[in-house]
Scaffold this motif. Structure first.
Motif, PDB file in Angstrom:
ATOM      1  N   SER A 402       0.825  -1.202   0.000  1.00 42.37           N
ATOM      2  CA  SER A 402       0.000   0.000   0.000  1.00 42.37           C
ATOM      3  C   SER A 402       0.863   1.258   0.000  1.00 42.37           C
ATOM      4  CB  SER A 402      -0.919  -0.005   1.222  1.00 42.37           C
ATOM      5  OG  SER A 402      -0.160  -0.016   2.414  1.00 42.37           O
ATOM      6  N   ASN A 403       0.324   2.320  -0.597  1.00 39.10           N
ATOM      7  CA  ASN A 403       0.985   3.625  -0.687  1.00 39.10           C
ATOM      8  C   ASN A 403       2.407   3.496  -1.233  1.00 39.10           C
ATOM      9  OD1 ASN A 403       1.145   6.457  -0.404  1.00 39.10           O
ATOM     10  ND2 ASN A 403       2.281   6.223   1.496  1.00 39.10           N
ATOM     11  N   SER A 404       2.573   2.718  -2.285  1.00 39.46           N
ATOM     12  CA  SER A 404       3.881   2.535  -2.903  1.00 39.46           C
ATOM     13  C   SER A 404       3.771   2.780  -4.397  1.00 39.46           C
ATOM     14  CB  SER A 404       4.432   1.132  -2.643  1.00 39.46           C
ATOM     15  OG  SER A 404       4.756   0.957  -1.279  1.00 39.46           O
ATOM     16  N   LYS A 405       4.877   3.137  -4.994  1.00 37.35           N
ATOM     17  CA  LYS A 405       4.969   3.329  -6.445  1.00 37.35           C
ATOM     18  C   LYS A 405       6.176   2.567  -6.944  1.00 37.35           C
ATOM     19  CE  LYS A 405       4.533   7.540  -8.312  1.00 37.35           C
ATOM     20  NZ  LYS A 405       3.587   7.655  -9.459  1.00 37.35           N
ATOM     21  N   ILE A 406       6.043   1.928  -8.107  1.00 33.48           N
ATOM     22  CA  ILE A 406       7.156   1.190  -8.678  1.00 33.48           C
ATOM     23  C   ILE A 406       7.444   1.726 -10.077  1.00 33.48           C
ATOM     24  CG2 ILE A 406       5.630  -0.654  -9.533  1.00 33.48           C
ATOM     25  CD1 ILE A 406       7.990  -2.603  -9.054  1.00 33.48           C
ATOM     26  N   VAL A 407       8.721   1.908 -10.387  1.00 37.76           N
ATOM     27  CA  VAL A 407       9.165   2.372 -11.689  1.00 37.76           C
ATOM     28  C   VAL A 407      10.072   1.288 -12.279  1.00 37.76           C
ATOM     29  CG1 VAL A 407      10.368   4.164 -12.981  1.00 37.76           C
ATOM     30  CG2 VAL A 407       9.054   4.774 -10.946  1.00 37.76           C
ATOM     31  N   VAL A 408       9.731   0.804 -13.469  1.00 39.11           N
ATOM     32  CA  VAL A 408      10.485  -0.266 -14.133  1.00 39.11           C
ATOM     33  C   VAL A 408      11.230   0.336 -15.321  1.00 39.11           C
ATOM     34  CG1 VAL A 408      10.337  -2.509 -15.278  1.00 39.11           C
ATOM     35  CG2 VAL A 408       8.755  -1.949 -13.412  1.00 39.11           C
ATOM     36  N   LEU A 409      12.545   0.131 -15.348  1.00 37.31           N
ATOM     37  CA  LEU A 409      13.398   0.710 -16.388  1.00 37.31           C
ATOM     38  C   LEU A 409      14.016  -0.393 -17.240  1.00 37.31           C
ATOM     39  CD1 LEU A 409      15.408   3.160 -14.075  1.00 37.31           C
ATOM     40  CD2 LEU A 409      13.241   3.618 -15.216  1.00 37.31           C
ATOM     41  N   GLY A 410      14.200  -0.127 -18.528  1.00 36.37           N
ATOM     42  CA  GLY A 410      14.849  -1.135 -19.359  1.00 36.37           C
ATOM     43  C   GLY A 410      15.118  -0.651 -20.767  1.00 36.37           C
ATOM     44  N   ASN A 411      16.087  -1.310 -21.390  1.00 38.88           N
ATOM     45  CA  ASN A 411      16.476  -1.024 -22.770  1.00 38.88           C
ATOM     46  C   ASN A 411      16.491  -2.347 -23.525  1.00 38.88           C
ATOM     47  OD1 ASN A 411      17.617  -0.258 -25.181  1.00 38.88           O
ATOM     48  ND2 ASN A 411      19.635   0.217 -24.340  1.00 38.88           N
ATOM     49  N   LEU A 412      15.532  -2.549 -24.404  1.00 35.33           N
ATOM     50  CA  LEU A 412      15.384  -3.827 -25.101  1.00 35.33           C
ATOM     51  C   LEU A 412      16.538  -4.133 -26.046  1.00 35.33           C
ATOM     52  CD1 LEU A 412      11.565  -3.696 -25.815  1.00 35.33           C
ATOM     53  CD2 LEU A 412      12.732  -5.252 -24.246  1.00 35.33           C
ATOM     54  N   ALA A 413      17.390  -3.145 -26.292  1.00 34.56           N
ATOM     55  CA  ALA A 413      18.559  -3.377 -27.147  1.00 34.56           C
ATOM     56  C   ALA A 413      19.728  -3.967 -26.369  1.00 34.56           C
ATOM     57  CB  ALA A 413      18.986  -2.072 -27.809  1.00 34.56           C
ATOM     58  N   GLN A 414      19.572  -4.129 -25.051  1.00 33.26           N
ATOM     59  CA  GLN A 414      20.684  -4.618 -24.229  1.00 33.26           C
ATOM     60  C   GLN A 414      20.297  -5.861 -23.435  1.00 33.26           C
ATOM     61  OE1 GLN A 414      21.983  -1.211 -21.881  1.00 33.26           O
ATOM     62  NE2 GLN A 414      23.300  -0.502 -23.535  1.00 33.26           N
ATOM     63  N   ILE A 415      19.609  -6.793 -24.073  1.00 34.28           N
ATOM     64  CA  ILE A 415      19.217  -8.034 -23.410  1.00 34.28           C
ATOM     65  C   ILE A 415      20.405  -8.989 -23.379  1.00 34.28           C
ATOM     66  CG2 ILE A 415      17.710 -10.056 -23.550  1.00 34.28           C
ATOM     67  CD1 ILE A 415      15.606  -8.273 -24.814  1.00 34.28           C
ATOM     68  N   ASP A 416      20.749  -9.480 -22.197  1.00 33.52           N
ATOM     69  CA  ASP A 416      21.885 -10.391 -22.078  1.00 33.52           C
ATOM     70  C   ASP A 416      21.471 -11.796 -21.638  1.00 33.52           C
ATOM     71  OD1 ASP A 416      21.156  -9.795 -19.517  1.00 33.52           O
ATOM     72  OD2 ASP A 416      23.054  -8.851 -18.939  1.00 33.52           O
ATOM     73  N   ASN A 417      20.167 -12.085 -21.669  1.00 34.24           N
ATOM     74  CA  ASN A 417      19.663 -13.423 -21.360  1.00 34.24           C
ATOM     75  C   ASN A 417      19.512 -14.187 -22.672  1.00 34.24           C
ATOM     76  OD1 ASN A 417      17.970 -15.686 -20.796  1.00 34.24           O
ATOM     77  ND2 ASN A 417      17.170 -14.662 -18.976  1.00 34.24           N
ATOM     78  N   LYS A 418      20.207 -15.305 -22.807  1.00 36.65           N
ATOM     79  CA  LYS A 418      20.252 -16.013 -24.095  1.00 36.65           C
ATOM     80  C   LYS A 418      18.913 -16.604 -24.502  1.00 36.65           C
ATOM     81  CE  LYS A 418      21.949 -20.327 -21.985  1.00 36.65           C
ATOM     82  NZ  LYS A 418      23.032 -21.325 -22.000  1.00 36.65           N
ATOM     83  N   TYR A 419      17.970 -16.740 -23.562  1.00 34.81           N
ATOM     84  CA  TYR A 419      16.677 -17.306 -23.892  1.00 34.81           C
ATOM     85  C   TYR A 419      15.586 -16.244 -24.032  1.00 34.81           C
ATOM     86  CZ  TYR A 419      18.863 -21.743 -22.703  1.00 34.81           C
ATOM     87  OH  TYR A 419      19.697 -22.830 -22.668  1.00 34.81           O
ATOM     88  N   ILE A 420      15.972 -14.975 -23.978  1.00 36.22           N
ATOM     89  CA  ILE A 420      14.998 -13.886 -24.075  1.00 36.22           C
ATOM     90  C   ILE A 420      15.372 -12.983 -25.238  1.00 36.22           C
ATOM     91  CG2 ILE A 420      14.116 -11.803 -22.918  1.00 36.22           C
ATOM     92  CD1 ILE A 420      14.346 -13.237 -20.287  1.00 36.22           C
ATOM     93  N   ASN A 421      14.372 -12.571 -25.994  1.00 35.81           N
ATOM     94  CA  ASN A 421      14.573 -11.574 -27.042  1.00 35.81           C
ATOM     95  C   ASN A 421      13.564 -10.453 -26.825  1.00 35.81           C
ATOM     96  OD1 ASN A 421      12.054 -12.214 -28.443  1.00 35.81           O
ATOM     97  ND2 ASN A 421      13.073 -14.061 -29.174  1.00 35.81           N
TER      98      ASN A 421
END
Length: 461
Positions: A402-421
Motif C-alpha cells: 500500500s501507498n507505494s509506487k514502482i518504476v520499471v526501467l529497461g532497454n530492449l537493445a541490451q538483453i543479455d539473457n540467451k533465452y529472451i529476445n
C-alpha cells in the motif's frame, strides 16, 4: 490430427506453467528434462532454481496419483475453457531409445549433451507415429538447428509469451500525429476544470488510444488521454512550455519525451511507471530525481528501494564481503553516477550524496531476495528489467504494498539473457499488458542526452 509437443528444459524454466499452454494437445516431457530440472532446482541462482521447483511441483500435481502406465500414456491436463477437450501430459523414458531402427538418432550417450537425448525423443515419436504432428519446442536456437538437421519435421520456439508479432508495434506511451491533430477532428467539446483544459472528442479520432497515452502533433499540441470509453476520449491539454519547465530535485527535461516522462511519473494516481529507451536517454536519472523529490520534499514515501538482477554463480553477491547494500554496489554503480549528476555542482558533492542516501533511506536490493516480501510506503525502482522473464517481473510487482509506487526501467537493445529476445522479454509483456490499466503509465524516452559520442555509438555502432 493429434498434435504432440515435446518440451525442452528451457521452456519450463522460462514459463514453469508451460504444460498448460498447449490446450487439447499432447505434451511430452522427456526423462532427461526431469533430470535437468532436478539438478537446476538446487542451484545458487535463486531465480532459475525457484522456477525449476515450480515446474516440478506443477508436473507432480498432475501425475501424483497416476500409475506408471498412465504416466507414459498420458494424464489429462485440466482445462478452464468451456467445451474444450483436455490435453494430455506424458513422461517419456528416453533411456529406452536404441539405435537399432531407421530413425536418424543423434548420439545419445552420456558423453554427449542432454539436448541430443531430448531431440531423440521427438525423432522417435515422429518415426513411430508418422500420422501425427510431432513438434519439439525449445528456446535454444542451436538446438532447433540440430533438430531440423537431424530430420525432425516440426521445431518451434515457445511462443505463448509473445504479446506482439513485431517489436516496432510495442506501445511507446505517445502517438505522434503528422501535421495538425485538430485537422483530423470533426467535433470537439472543450471544458475547464480549475486550471486544466479538457477536450472531449470521438473515439474514432484515436481508435488505438489507451489510457495515459500522450498525443503530440507537428503544430505544438500535446495532450494526454485522461479517460476513454467506446464512444468518447477525454484529452488533458498540456502546453509544451509547461511540460518543458517542470523541475524535480533540480532536474529539468531536455526533450519532449523526457518532459512527458516527468509528467507521467509524478502523477499521484500512477502506481506503475515503465520507462524504456536507449542507453543515455535519462531513464534512471528521471526515476531517481522523482524519488528524491517525492521522499524528501513531498514526504510521500518512507524509503527508496533500488533493485536489479545480479549475475548468478561465480558473481553471486554472497561471495562479496559486507552487507546486502555493500554487496550490490558493483551492479548499482549507475545510481551513484546519477546521484553525482544531481549533486555534482554542490560545494561538497560527496557529503551531499551521503546525506541524501541517509535522509531518503535509499536501500539497494537484489531481485533474487525480494520475493516473499511486501513493500509498503516505498518508492521502488527496478533497473535493467529487459533481461527478466514475464514470470519474474510478475513475482516482483506483486510485492508492491500500500501507498507505494514502482518504476520499471529497461532497454530492449541490451538483453543479455540467451533465452529472451525483445518479443519475449518480461518488459515487453509488462508494457503491453499494463497500457490498459488506469494506474499505469508508459513512456519510451528517445534522444541520447549523455553525450554526442554516446549518441553516435547508439545510432552507428
Amino acid at each position: 490430427m493429434e498434435k504432440t509437443f515435446v518440451l525442452d528444459t528451457n521452456v519450463l524454466l522460462h514459463d514453469p506453467m508451460a504444460i498448460n499452454a498447449f490446450h487439447e494437445h499432447r505434451v511430452v516431457i522427456p526423462m532427461t528434462v526431469l533430470e535437468e530440472l532436478d539438478h537446476i532446482k538446487d542451484r545458487r541462482d535463486k531465480d532459475v532454481s525457484r522456477e525449476a521447483r515450480i515446474a516440478i511441483n506443477a508436473i507432480d500435481k498432475l501425475l501424483a496419483n497416476a500409475t506408471p502406465k498412465q504416466i507414459q500414456d498420458g494424464v489429462e491436463i485440466p482445462t478452464t475453457r468451456e467445451d474444450a477437450k483436455p490435453g494430455l501430459l506424458a513422461i517419456f523414458p528416453d533411456q529406452i531409445i536404441t539405435h537399432d531402427n531407421a530413425a536418424p538418432y543423434l548420439d545419445g550417450s552420456t558423453q554427449q549433451a542432454n539436448d541430443n537425448r531430448i531431440i531423440n525423443v521427438a525423432l522417435h515419436l515422429q518415426s513411430h507415429r508418422p500420422e501425427n504432428y510431432v513438434c519439439l519446442v525449445t528456446k535454444d536456437i542451436n538446438m532447433r538447428l540440430k533438430a531440423k538437421g537431424s530430420g525432425l519435421e516440426n521445431v518451434e520456439d515457445y511462443r505463448r509469451d509473445r504479446v506482439l508479432d513485431d517489436i516496432q508495434y510495442m506501445a511507446k506511451g505517445y502517438d505522434h500525429i503528422s501535421g495538425s491533430f485538430w485537422d483530423k477532428v470533426d467535433t470537439v467539446e472543450t471544458l475547464r476544470e480549475g486550471s486544466q483544459t479538457i477536450h472531449v472528442i470521438n473515439r474514432s479520432c484515436l481508435p488505438k488510444a489507451h489510457i495515459n497515452q500522450f498525443i503530440q502533433d507537428d503544430s505544438g499540441f500535446v495532450g494526454m488521454v485522461r479517460s476513454l470509453d467506446e464512444e468518447k476520449i477525454e484529452l488533458l491539454d498540456l502546453p509544451p512550455e509547461l511540460l518543458m519547465h517542470q523541475s524535480m530535485w533540480g532536474l529539468q527535461p531536455r526533450n519532449m519525451e523526457q518532459a512527458m516522462a516527468f509528467f507521467l511519473i509524478s502523477r499521484p494516481e500512477i502506481d506503475l511507471s515503465v520507462l524504456t529507451g536507449p542507453a543515455g536517454s535519462g531513464k534512471t536519472l528521471i526515476a531517481l530525481a522523482y524519488g528524491l523529490h517525492a521522499i524528501l520534499e513531498q514526504r510521500r514515501f518512507d524509503k527508496l528501494i533500488v533493485a536489479r538482477s545480479t549475475p548468478p554463480i561465480a558473481e553471486d553477491i554472497g561471495f562479496l564481503p559486507g552487507t546486502e547494500e555493500e554487496k550490490m554496489a558493483p551492479w548499482l554503480a549507475a545510481f551513484d553516477d546519477n546521484l553525482e549528476v544531481l549533486h555534482g555542482t554542490d560545494e561538497s558533492p560527496f557529503g551531499s550524496i551521503e546525506y541524501v542516501k541517509d535522509k531518503a533511506n535509499i536501500q539497494f536490493k537484489s531481485l533474487n531476495f525480494m520475493r516473499g516480501r511486501s513493500f509498503n510506503n516505498a518508492y521502488i525502482v527496478i533497473d535493467e528489467a529487459q533481461g527478466l522473464t514475464q514470470f519474474q517481473l510478475k513475482s516482483i510487482i506483486t510485492r508492491v504494498g500500500s501507498n507505494s509506487k514502482i518504476v520499471v526501467l529497461g532497454n530492449l537493445a541490451q538483453i543479455d539473457n540467451k533465452y529472451i529476445n525483445p518479443l519475449t522479454s518480461g518488459l515487453t509483456y509488462l508494457v503491453e499488458k499494463s497500457k490498459y490499466f488506469p494506474h499505469a503509465g508508459i513512456m519510451h524516452v528517445n534522444g541520447i542526452e549523455r553525450s554526442r559520442l554516446a549518441a553516435f555509438a547508439e545510432e552507428n555502432l
